[in-house]
Design a protein around this motif. Sequence first.
Motif, mmCIF file in Angstrom:
data_model
loop_
_atom_site.group_PDB
_atom_site.id
_atom_site.type_symbol
_atom_site.label_atom_id
_atom_site.label_comp_id
_atom_site.label_asym_id
_atom_site.label_seq_id
_atom_site.Cartn_x
_atom_site.Cartn_y
_atom_site.Cartn_z
ATOM 1 N N ARG B 18 -1.016 23.424 2.836
ATOM 2 C CA ARG B 18 -0.911 22.014 3.259
ATOM 3 C C ARG B 18 -1.296 21.061 2.130
ATOM 4 N NH1 ARG B 18 -0.357 21.434 8.925
ATOM 5 N NH2 ARG B 18 -0.351 19.223 8.451
ATOM 6 N N ALA B 19 -2.364 21.430 1.398
ATOM 7 C CA ALA B 19 -2.840 20.549 0.330
ATOM 8 C C ALA B 19 -1.802 20.432 -0.778
ATOM 9 C CB ALA B 19 -4.164 21.084 -0.218
ATOM 10 N N ALA B 20 -1.186 21.554 -1.160
ATOM 11 C CA ALA B 20 -0.197 21.528 -2.246
ATOM 12 C C ALA B 20 1.030 20.717 -1.834
ATOM 13 C CB ALA B 20 0.209 22.958 -2.627
ATOM 14 N N ALA B 21 1.498 20.948 -0.608
ATOM 15 C CA ALA B 21 2.692 20.224 -0.153
ATOM 16 C C ALA B 21 2.405 18.725 -0.056
ATOM 17 C CB ALA B 21 3.136 20.768 1.205
ATOM 18 N N THR B 22 1.216 18.383 0.456
ATOM 19 C CA THR B 22 0.858 16.965 0.559
ATOM 20 C C THR B 22 0.781 16.325 -0.822
ATOM 21 O OG1 THR B 22 -0.379 17.456 2.571
ATOM 22 C CG2 THR B 22 -0.858 15.362 1.505
ATOM 23 N N HIS B 23 0.202 17.040 -1.772
ATOM 24 C CA HIS B 23 0.114 16.558 -3.161
ATOM 25 C C HIS B 23 1.510 16.228 -3.691
ATOM 26 C CE1 HIS B 23 -1.231 16.319 -7.326
ATOM 27 N NE2 HIS B 23 -0.421 17.308 -7.674
ATOM 28 N N LEU B 24 2.451 17.153 -3.473
ATOM 29 C CA LEU B 24 3.825 16.925 -3.946
ATOM 30 C C LEU B 24 4.431 15.680 -3.282
ATOM 31 C CD1 LEU B 24 6.353 17.818 -5.528
ATOM 32 C CD2 LEU B 24 6.913 19.343 -3.616
ATOM 33 N N PHE B 25 4.267 15.584 -1.973
ATOM 34 C CA PHE B 25 4.847 14.433 -1.260
ATOM 35 C C PHE B 25 4.188 13.110 -1.665
ATOM 36 C CE2 PHE B 25 5.973 17.639 2.196
ATOM 37 C CZ PHE B 25 7.328 17.656 1.864
ATOM 38 N N ARG B 26 2.899 13.133 -1.960
ATOM 39 C CA ARG B 26 2.219 11.883 -2.312
ATOM 40 C C ARG B 26 2.585 11.402 -3.707
ATOM 41 N NH1 ARG B 26 -3.841 12.939 0.129
ATOM 42 N NH2 ARG B 26 -3.347 12.313 2.248
ATOM 43 N N ARG B 27 2.797 12.348 -4.615
ATOM 44 C CA ARG B 27 3.078 11.923 -5.990
ATOM 45 C C ARG B 27 4.565 11.661 -6.199
ATOM 46 N NH1 ARG B 27 -1.274 13.354 -9.494
ATOM 47 N NH2 ARG B 27 -3.144 12.903 -8.285
ATOM 48 N N ALA B 28 5.417 12.416 -5.541
ATOM 49 C CA ALA B 28 6.870 12.251 -5.728
ATOM 50 C C ALA B 28 7.437 11.307 -4.687
ATOM 51 C CB ALA B 28 7.566 13.607 -5.664
ATOM 52 N N GLY B 29 6.564 10.696 -3.914
ATOM 53 C CA GLY B 29 7.003 9.763 -2.889
ATOM 54 C C GLY B 29 5.778 9.063 -2.370
ATOM 55 N N PHE B 30 5.791 8.714 -1.093
ATOM 56 C CA PHE B 30 4.645 8.025 -0.512
ATOM 57 C C PHE B 30 4.066 8.824 0.651
ATOM 58 C CE2 PHE B 30 6.981 5.019 -2.977
ATOM 59 C CZ PHE B 30 5.989 4.346 -3.658
ATOM 60 N N GLY B 31 3.915 10.126 0.395
ATOM 61 C CA GLY B 31 3.224 10.973 1.347
ATOM 62 C C GLY B 31 4.112 11.469 2.470
ATOM 63 N N PRO B 32 3.618 12.489 3.183
ATOM 64 C CA PRO B 32 4.426 13.110 4.237
ATOM 65 C C PRO B 32 4.412 12.315 5.541
ATOM 66 C CG PRO B 32 2.308 14.198 4.078
ATOM 67 C CD PRO B 32 2.326 13.153 2.995
ATOM 68 N N ARG B 33 5.490 12.496 6.293
ATOM 69 C CA ARG B 33 5.551 12.034 7.683
ATOM 70 C C ARG B 33 4.974 13.132 8.575
ATOM 71 N NH1 ARG B 33 7.886 6.983 9.266
ATOM 72 N NH2 ARG B 33 9.656 6.553 7.909
ATOM 73 N N PRO B 34 4.650 12.813 9.808
ATOM 74 C CA PRO B 34 4.232 13.890 10.721
ATOM 75 C C PRO B 34 5.328 14.966 10.772
ATOM 76 C CG PRO B 34 3.831 11.747 11.730
ATOM 77 C CD PRO B 34 4.582 11.496 10.459
ATOM 78 N N GLY B 35 4.952 16.212 10.650
ATOM 79 C CA GLY B 35 5.905 17.315 10.725
ATOM 80 C C GLY B 35 6.484 17.736 9.382
ATOM 81 N N GLU B 36 6.365 16.874 8.377
ATOM 82 C CA GLU B 36 7.011 17.169 7.103
ATOM 83 C C GLU B 36 6.310 18.306 6.350
ATOM 84 O OE1 GLU B 36 7.755 13.521 5.045
ATOM 85 O OE2 GLU B 36 9.218 14.440 3.677
ATOM 86 N N VAL B 37 4.986 18.344 6.440
ATOM 87 C CA VAL B 37 4.252 19.404 5.755
ATOM 88 C C VAL B 37 4.547 20.758 6.422
ATOM 89 C CG1 VAL B 37 1.934 20.307 5.309
ATOM 90 C CG2 VAL B 37 2.443 17.891 4.876
ATOM 91 N N GLU B 38 4.582 20.752 7.756
ATOM 92 C CA GLU B 38 4.882 21.997 8.483
ATOM 93 C C GLU B 38 6.249 22.533 8.058
ATOM 94 O OE1 GLU B 38 3.674 19.216 9.721
ATOM 95 O OE2 GLU B 38 1.771 19.787 10.663
ATOM 96 N N ARG B 39 7.216 21.633 7.935
ATOM 97 C CA ARG B 39 8.556 22.061 7.518
ATOM 98 C C ARG B 39 8.525 22.611 6.087
ATOM 99 N NH1 ARG B 39 13.744 18.126 6.553
ATOM 100 N NH2 ARG B 39 15.226 19.762 5.979
#
Lengths: 395, 440
Positions: B18-39
């Motif tokens: 979860r931490a790695a995926a969130t890191h990617l989404f936060r830096r390459a965008g503006f963070g995950p939406r609900p459900g995005e990390v699970e996917r």
Amino acid sequence: MANTRREFLVNGLCVTAAVPFLSSFALPRAGGGERVLVVVQLTGGNDGLNTLVPHRQDDYFHLRPTLARPRGGLHALDDDHGLAPSMKGLAELFAEGKLACVHGVGSPVPDRSHFRSMEIWHTADPDGPAGDVGWLGRLGDQIAERDPTVLSAVHVGDEDLPLAMWGRSFRSPTVRDPQGFRLREVDAAFERGRDELVGRRRSDGGEGVLGFLRGAARDAYGAARKMEELAARSSPVEYPGTGLARKLELVARLVSGGFGTRVFQVSLGGFDTHSRQAAVHDALLGEVSGALTAFQRDLEHQGVDDRVATLVFSEFGRRAQENASRGTDHGAGAPAFVIGAGVRGGLHGELPRLDRLVDGDVPGTTDFRSIYTALERDWMGLAPSTGVGALELFV
Amino acid sequence: MRRGVFESWRPKGGDWDRAAATHLFRRAGFGPRPGEVERALADGFETTLERVLANTAHDRRLRRGAHALLAAGDVETLQGWWVSLLVDDGAQLTERMCLLWHDHFATSDAKVDDVRLMHRQNEIFRELGLGDFRAMLHALAKDPAMLVWLDGNANKTGSPNENFAREIMELFCLGIGNYTERDVQEAARAFTGWGTAGRSFEYHAENHDAGGKEIFGRRGNFGGEDVVELVLAHEACPRHVAQKLLEELVHPEPTGEEVQSLARFLVSSDWEIGRAVEHVLRSALFFSPRARRSRIAGPVEISVSTVRALGARVAPVRVARTAEEGGQSLFRPPSVKGWDGGPSWIQASSWIARHNALAALAGAHGGGSDEAEVDLRAAFGGPESVGEVPGAVTEHLLPDGVDGGYFDVLERTARAAGGMDEALSLVTALVLTSPEYHLI
């Protein structure tokens, strides 16, 4: 390292020897409170020649065919100089002996970059690579060392915290306005939890950025509580409806209300007048003069004017010759102003000679650090940033 | 053999969490939406990264919506339009780069005073911000907003205006120490004759100084385009651009070796920014502990990413105002230097602004949020009881984990709350206003 700097002229009459700091230099506290320093930054490079006008020099009119100010409208300070027409209030303070105008203030290593020049003024270091500690931050550190519970230095405004106010250990908060400083209430359980979360320290001591964030949040909550108490106060002195006036009014409220802060910086932007300068510059100088005069009158009314000194500076002056856009480009030296009941009013420093320009600029003939030393040591009674001798600005 | 600075990341076992995926989404965008990390965890790293890199196409209606809004002529409306794109799922990587370039080529409506010109410059970042840096720099040099901002339209032979010539060297491309005062003055002469007519770029030959110039030790009858080329050919230019990319995407203090390595890559990939960004996002360095949560989030980042994380529905102008109160007004950077960023984001008043806005978003002022529609329970995977709330909230908002002391505070607050809704609100508000959440 080879020293290639231009030899810097310091006016013998006005300069005292650089002496290492001793606390005995501190002057007795006046008026029951601690002395306060307010710095007003004119961002963008103020056109000094059209602020404090050397109208006796014919070159002034030759260099500025469209921008030269006619002699008639100036507020005469002496036979040779006058303040811009929109600066009536400051001319009155001058007549009352509360305004010191220092000619040709600049850095021994002038730089026409806004950012580099501002860095030099903010750090008091014309030579080194910009550090991350500013001259007002150093004062904040010293004050906080004596009394950690007080917010020693405060930046008033909505700009980023200026480098000048970055301390080594103390971090100045920014206050935008009393309303913007109010915490919306949630509930007691939340507030307890919040205070616990920001009050935590890591047991291993290694805190880094997180420690910084926690400290900043704690400071913010503490200041918000104090601010709430002061927000209700008001002053009978009427301020102009300008941004700078609003900032200075808040400073006056914090000083007279006993907020405890001893160093303030505020700023006004828009001085980078590369084109069609005249009307914009007049309005800016009017804002400066009106705000500072109301501020001074307010301090007088509250009976705290004897413990406040105000410095007005800009990162550089502008080229003596106007450009083809009826504006002026980045220059070097320019006048600085110090205001206060304890200030030696009058004209200080060597007056600029327009027939002796350096690279088209009025050169800096008074090292800005000599003003800093006067303010840091002689006024505030604290250790100065540098060993540069002080201008004799205080009685 | 020595490993490269940007050696590819090959996650093993639980590395892709979860931490790695969130890191990617936060830096390459503006963070995950609900459900995005699970996917992302279900799809794996490679598929997710491909999706992040391809996340560059907005709904056309959303993007075109600007034209109707521009007639209003006020910057608040334009800010709202941009926020709607920042929040949108359609082009997260594109918008991340738009914000990066807006900060780098900082131009303010405070002086330009024309939202159509500000919008047009913003579209340059959107169209070219992941493309050829050289093309973007040429476009920006002739961009009417930039010309007005840095007095390029007041630059005539005999009295050159040095503003743009200085900043293209000092701030945009080279950095102090890589050029001389004389280079600035000569370059200003080369740009004479450039200007605007109405809202368009126009060249006025009669205002151009056609004499010989010497820039970076080279002589010629240079014009404005030549200066742009000379700047691009300067050895400091790729380093300056690489530094900016690394500070924003990886770590606020990249090493000289990292900068040098990415600079070389940028030149060898024909200045294609998108390839450099991919190079960085694929690297073990990007996922290293040094990079994780090493940056203090800016006001736009914190506002937009919180709206996304909570799946909140909020008026975009409201989000823009929140960011402004926190010290970042879109289209109105404080100076040509952009926002100082880092610790300077956090001052007493800006912290209080963050605190108030985030607590309000969580509905912590009682009676739910007055500004947003938020379903906190859905956002945090539907916790069944008050006891599950602290775990669910921290798993989503602080996936790197929290220590026992932090968790205790959340548990105590949840227990003291009067029921599920209040527990969700208060615990969410505590996490959002805790310093930990502001490190991304």
